[in-house]
Design a protein around this motif. Structure first.
Motif, PDB file in Angstrom:
ATOM      1  N   ALA A  93       0.819  -1.218   0.000  1.00 43.89           N
ATOM      2  CA  ALA A  93       0.000   0.000   0.000  1.00 43.89           C
ATOM      3  C   ALA A  93       0.852   1.266   0.000  1.00 43.89           C
ATOM      4  O   ALA A  93       1.940   1.306   0.561  1.00 43.89           O
ATOM      5  CB  ALA A  93      -0.937  -0.010   1.203  1.00 43.89           C
ATOM      6  N   LYS A  94       0.325   2.297  -0.639  1.00 42.10           N
ATOM      7  CA  LYS A  94       1.010   3.584  -0.705  1.00 42.10           C
ATOM      8  C   LYS A  94       0.387   4.555   0.287  1.00 42.10           C
ATOM      9  O   LYS A  94      -0.786   4.426   0.641  1.00 42.10           O
ATOM     10  CB  LYS A  94       0.897   4.166  -2.124  1.00 42.10           C
ATOM     11  N   PRO A  95       1.153   5.545   0.752  1.00 45.16           N
ATOM     12  CA  PRO A  95       0.595   6.541   1.686  1.00 45.16           C
ATOM     13  C   PRO A  95      -0.429   7.412   0.990  1.00 45.16           C
ATOM     14  O   PRO A  95      -0.432   7.519  -0.239  1.00 45.16           O
ATOM     15  CB  PRO A  95       1.830   7.359   2.106  1.00 45.16           C
ATOM     16  N   PRO A  96      -1.340   8.031   1.776  1.00 44.63           N
ATOM     17  CA  PRO A  96      -2.339   8.909   1.154  1.00 44.63           C
ATOM     18  C   PRO A  96      -1.668  10.103   0.507  1.00 44.63           C
ATOM     19  O   PRO A  96      -0.647  10.586   0.983  1.00 44.63           O
ATOM     20  CB  PRO A  96      -3.224   9.332   2.336  1.00 44.63           C
ATOM     21  N   SER A  97      -2.217  10.553  -0.603  1.00 43.17           N
ATOM     22  CA  SER A  97      -1.635  11.709  -1.277  1.00 43.17           C
ATOM     23  C   SER A  97      -1.769  12.934  -0.390  1.00 43.17           C
ATOM     24  O   SER A  97      -2.691  13.047   0.410  1.00 43.17           O
ATOM     25  CB  SER A  97      -2.355  11.957  -2.609  1.00 43.17           C
ATOM     26  N   GLU A  98      -0.829  13.829  -0.543  1.00 45.76           N
ATOM     27  CA  GLU A  98      -0.843  15.030   0.291  1.00 45.76           C
ATOM     28  C   GLU A  98      -2.107  15.840   0.025  1.00 45.76           C
ATOM     29  O   GLU A  98      -2.541  16.017  -1.100  1.00 45.76           O
ATOM     30  CB  GLU A  98       0.399  15.877   0.007  1.00 45.76           C
ATOM     31  N   GLN A  99      -2.689  16.315   1.075  1.00 47.26           N
ATOM     32  CA  GLN A  99      -3.911  17.102   0.981  1.00 47.26           C
ATOM     33  C   GLN A  99      -3.592  18.558   1.296  1.00 47.26           C
ATOM     34  O   GLN A  99      -2.637  18.876   2.009  1.00 47.26           O
ATOM     35  CB  GLN A  99      -4.953  16.577   1.993  1.00 47.26           C
ATOM     36  N   ASN A 100      -4.403  19.431   0.766  1.00 45.95           N
ATOM     37  CA  ASN A 100      -4.260  20.836   1.112  1.00 45.95           C
ATOM     38  C   ASN A 100      -4.750  21.023   2.540  1.00 45.95           C
ATOM     39  O   ASN A 100      -5.900  20.777   2.841  1.00 45.95           O
ATOM     40  CB  ASN A 100      -5.100  21.691   0.145  1.00 45.95           C
ATOM     41  N   THR A 101      -3.865  21.408   3.436  1.00 48.69           N
ATOM     42  CA  THR A 101      -4.220  21.505   4.849  1.00 48.69           C
ATOM     43  C   THR A 101      -4.664  22.912   5.245  1.00 48.69           C
ATOM     44  O   THR A 101      -4.710  23.247   6.418  1.00 48.69           O
ATOM     45  CB  THR A 101      -3.011  21.095   5.726  1.00 48.69           C
ATOM     46  N   ALA A 102      -4.976  23.707   4.281  1.00 44.38           N
ATOM     47  CA  ALA A 102      -5.487  25.038   4.605  1.00 44.38           C
ATOM     48  C   ALA A 102      -6.819  24.894   5.303  1.00 44.38           C
ATOM     49  O   ALA A 102      -7.483  23.881   5.235  1.00 44.38           O
ATOM     50  CB  ALA A 102      -5.648  25.847   3.310  1.00 44.38           C
ATOM     51  N   SER A 103      -7.221  25.962   5.967  1.00 47.04           N
ATOM     52  CA  SER A 103      -8.463  25.926   6.712  1.00 47.04           C
ATOM     53  C   SER A 103      -9.644  25.609   5.795  1.00 47.04           C
ATOM     54  O   SER A 103      -9.822  26.223   4.750  1.00 47.04           O
ATOM     55  CB  SER A 103      -8.684  27.282   7.403  1.00 47.04           C
ATOM     56  N   VAL A 104     -10.444  24.630   6.186  1.00 48.36           N
ATOM     57  CA  VAL A 104     -11.619  24.221   5.425  1.00 48.36           C
ATOM     58  C   VAL A 104     -12.794  24.227   6.378  1.00 48.36           C
ATOM     59  O   VAL A 104     -12.683  23.828   7.529  1.00 48.36           O
ATOM     60  CB  VAL A 104     -11.421  22.804   4.828  1.00 48.36           C
ATOM     61  N   SER A 105     -13.941  24.663   5.879  1.00 51.76           N
ATOM     62  CA  SER A 105     -15.113  24.687   6.742  1.00 51.76           C
ATOM     63  C   SER A 105     -15.433  23.287   7.228  1.00 51.76           C
ATOM     64  O   SER A 105     -15.423  22.335   6.457  1.00 51.76           O
ATOM     65  CB  SER A 105     -16.304  25.258   5.970  1.00 51.76           C
ATOM     66  N   GLU A 106     -15.696  23.163   8.507  1.00 54.88           N
ATOM     67  CA  GLU A 106     -15.934  21.865   9.122  1.00 54.88           C
ATOM     68  C   GLU A 106     -17.398  21.459   8.969  1.00 54.88           C
ATOM     69  O   GLU A 106     -18.300  22.190   9.357  1.00 54.88           O
ATOM     70  CB  GLU A 106     -15.565  21.938  10.608  1.00 54.88           C
ATOM     71  N   PRO A 107     -17.656  20.269   8.367  1.00 58.42           N
ATOM     72  CA  PRO A 107     -19.037  19.838   8.181  1.00 58.42           C
ATOM     73  C   PRO A 107     -19.655  19.416   9.503  1.00 58.42           C
ATOM     74  O   PRO A 107     -18.964  19.203  10.490  1.00 58.42           O
ATOM     75  CB  PRO A 107     -18.900  18.651   7.223  1.00 58.42           C
ATOM     76  N   HIS A 108     -20.960  19.265   9.498  1.00 59.87           N
ATOM     77  CA  HIS A 108     -21.670  18.799  10.677  1.00 59.87           C
ATOM     78  C   HIS A 108     -21.168  17.412  11.042  1.00 59.87           C
ATOM     79  O   HIS A 108     -20.894  16.577  10.164  1.00 59.87           O
ATOM     80  CB  HIS A 108     -23.169  18.784  10.384  1.00 59.87           C
ATOM     81  N   THR A 109     -21.018  17.133  12.338  1.00 60.17           N
ATOM     82  CA  THR A 109     -20.496  15.845  12.792  1.00 60.17           C
ATOM     83  C   THR A 109     -21.366  14.693  12.295  1.00 60.17           C
ATOM     84  O   THR A 109     -20.858  13.618  11.966  1.00 60.17           O
ATOM     85  CB  THR A 109     -20.428  15.814  14.333  1.00 60.17           C
ATOM     86  N   GLY A 110     -22.673  14.918  12.223  1.00 56.06           N
ATOM     87  CA  GLY A 110     -23.576  13.880  11.732  1.00 56.06           C
ATOM     88  C   GLY A 110     -23.266  13.495  10.300  1.00 56.06           C
ATOM     89  O   GLY A 110     -23.310  12.313   9.936  1.00 56.06           O
ATOM     90  N   ARG A 111     -22.933  14.467   9.465  1.00 55.82           N
ATOM     91  CA  ARG A 111     -22.590  14.167   8.079  1.00 55.82           C
ATOM     92  C   ARG A 111     -21.270  13.413   8.003  1.00 55.82           C
ATOM     93  O   ARG A 111     -21.098  12.529   7.148  1.00 55.82           O
ATOM     94  CB  ARG A 111     -22.522  15.457   7.262  1.00 55.82           C
ATOM     95  N   SER A 112     -20.333  13.749   8.888  1.00 59.71           N
ATOM     96  CA  SER A 112     -19.066  13.013   8.925  1.00 59.71           C
ATOM     97  C   SER A 112     -19.303  11.562   9.321  1.00 59.71           C
ATOM     98  O   SER A 112     -18.699  10.636   8.761  1.00 59.71           O
ATOM     99  CB  SER A 112     -18.104  13.669   9.930  1.00 59.71           C
TER     100      SER A 112
END
Length: 204
Positions: A93-112
């Motif tokens: 397995a390969k590591p996850p690709s790098e993600q943009n770690t800039a601030s992103v609006s946090e979704p509702h916990t229920g949707r997560s």
């Protein structure tokens, strides 16, 4: 289930839950971009999906074992082979690709939570994993309600704790979780253990 087998089940579950598969990759990506709260909700959804497949495997395997008797060994060997296959995949397995770690609006916990649940339920291989994993700790033809309750009480909290730890580490140590070296060590260690567990179950 004896105390010894319960402890062994806890240790094995913690190890196997640590394997960085698709669910963990998605969890890490969520935590990297949206923080621990979102990751924890996603982890809860993953664990709930595991619960659904675990119960299906437990009840289904108990019935199958009672019907086919000694031929159940063939199913156990097939499950052991699948564990070895998963171990090999973990090595590759390969590591996850790098993600943009800039601030992103946090979704509702229920949707997560729902997102995590869908990730697990969309991966029917989970039930195959449990079909190969459980015979090493339970005598399936004599499965009781108490055994089922104990297995659920051991596996699901352990799975959630491991996943929540991933979420916390990803949120707090973003660079470390994206490290190819760290990911490779986790994969190969867990993969080696899974291959060994598959061989042990087949030889039992």
């Amino acid at each position: 289930m004896t105390i010894e087998s319960g402890i062994a089940l806890f240790i094995a579950t913690a190890i196997f839950a640590s394997i960085p598969g698709p669910g963990v990759s998605a969890l890490v990506a969520q935590s990297l971009t949206r923080g621990f709260k979102t990751g924890a909700g996603f982890a809860a959804g993953l664990a709930c999906g595991d619960l659904c497949y675990l119960l299906t495997a437990l009840f289904g395997m108990g019935w199958v074992a009672s019907q086919i008797g000694p031929w159940f060994a063939l199913l156990k060997w097939a499950g052991a082979a699948y564990l070895v296959y998963l171990g090999v995949k973990a090595w590759m397995a390969k590591p996850p690709s790098e993600q943009n770690t800039a601030s992103v609006s946090e979704p509702h916990t229920g949707r997560s939570f729902l997102a995590g649940l869908c990730v697990t339920l969309g991966n029917p291989k989970v039930i195959v994993f449990y079909c190969g994993f459980l015979p090493g700790f339970l005598h399936m033809p004599e499965l009781t309600t108490t055994d089922i309750a104990m297995v659920v009480a051991i596996i699901i909290p352990t799975v959630f704790t491991v996943l929540a730890t991933y979420a916390w580490l990803a949120a707090k140590g973003r660079e470390a979780m994206r490290s190819t070296r760290t990911w490779k060590i986790l994969n190969r260690t867990a993969g080696s253990i899974m291959i060994g567990a598959g061989a042990a179950i087949a030889a039992e």
